[in-house]
Motif scaffolding. Sequence first.
Motif, PDB file in Angstrom:
ATOM      1  N   THR A  61       0.855  -1.124  -0.073  1.00  0.00           N
ATOM      2  CA  THR A  61      -0.101  -0.126  -0.140  1.00  0.00           C
ATOM      3  C   THR A  61       1.016   1.312  -0.057  1.00  0.00           C
ATOM      4  OG1 THR A  61      -1.545  -1.205   1.258  1.00  0.00           O
ATOM      5  CG2 THR A  61      -1.767   1.201   1.351  1.00  0.00           C
TER       6      THR A  61
ATOM      7  N   ARG B 125       2.206   1.986  -3.433  1.00  0.00           N
ATOM      8  CA  ARG B 125       1.323   2.617  -4.436  1.00  0.00           C
ATOM      9  C   ARG B 125       0.943   4.269  -3.935  1.00  0.00           C
ATOM     10  NH1 ARG B 125      -1.132  -2.620  -3.955  1.00  0.00           N
ATOM     11  NH2 ARG B 125      -2.482  -1.795  -2.115  1.00  0.00           N
ATOM     12  N   TRP B 126       1.118   4.227  -2.559  1.00  0.00           N
ATOM     13  CA  TRP B 126       0.800   5.746  -2.374  1.00  0.00           C
ATOM     14  C   TRP B 126       2.109   6.604  -2.912  1.00  0.00           C
ATOM     15  CZ3 TRP B 126      -3.205   8.374  -1.360  1.00  0.00           C
ATOM     16  CH2 TRP B 126      -4.252   7.757  -0.778  1.00  0.00           C
TER      17      TRP B 126
ATOM     18  N   ARG C 182       8.820  -1.107  -1.953  1.00  0.00           N
ATOM     19  CA  ARG C 182       8.318  -2.155  -2.983  1.00  0.00           C
ATOM     20  C   ARG C 182       9.175  -3.250  -2.416  1.00  0.00           C
ATOM     21  NH1 ARG C 182       7.989  -2.997  -9.431  1.00  0.00           N
ATOM     22  NH2 ARG C 182       6.346  -4.768  -9.368  1.00  0.00           N
TER      23      ARG C 182
END
Lengths: 94, 197
Positions: B89, B92-93, B157
């Motif tokens: 998450t 993605r931010w 990541r």
Amino acid sequence: MSANTKLTPAIPRLNRSAVLLALATLITLGVGEQGLGGRAIMALLLGLALFKGRLIVLDFMGLRRTAPLWRRLVLGWLVLQALVIALAYRISSS
Amino acid sequence: MDTPAHTSPHNTAPPGDLAVWIFILAELLAFGVFFAAYAFTRARHVALFDAMQQTLDRHTGALNTLLLIGGSWCVARAVEAVERDRSPTGFRWLLGALACGAGFVLVKGSEYLAAFSAGINLSTNTFYMFYLSLTFFHFMHVLLGLVVLAILAWQTRAGVYGPTRSHGLNGLESGAAYWHMVDLVWIVLFPLVYVMH
């Protein structure tokens, strides 16, 4: 500084700050589009900048829960900028 | 509403590395001197500055403000996600923050292109000397911030950061603090250069 890994505000506060920052930006743009000037408008614009800066410093930067010294240093910079700009504009209008 | 973690006493150091915060304070000082120089120079050339300010596009200035705010929001949400051990998450931010930063570069770059195409440069007049140098100084900080964000995204990541990782969140928080500083500076720059007269 491993002790600082739990300083980020909760999600609702981050979201609220982002919305307020966007609204304050639109107000600033609106004032600019109206072509308004003068001391009162300058005070409004500087007030909006201070409001926005405070949200970034406390919520996004995560200084709300740190030692007061760090908040005072960064917020102090912000207030000093506003005072210096206000002084310069006062000189120019006198 | 605060998480329980926020009930800790107010005696902690800022998030990230102390060296980054010293760097941030030095950067704020440099920008502060620049802002003061702009404001006091304007006081001696009010008519010129007010006239030249009208040639700027306030809408692109406001759009860039929204892009930087959006980027800062994404970065803050990324840190929050990684704190909860949700690296995917957070990644993605960070991609969202990179998109906002890239948007800023595109919009600002188009502004520069339009100005240079119109024959405007540092020696055009005092206002444009300040406008170009001040905004380009900030622009360079945005570019550096994008490099930092790209590295943070790649490492996030890879699961480098997290409450249970050996690195903790130090690197992520340090890079985030730098990006927020870039946002904070623009918050003063936008009304000063684009709106106030």
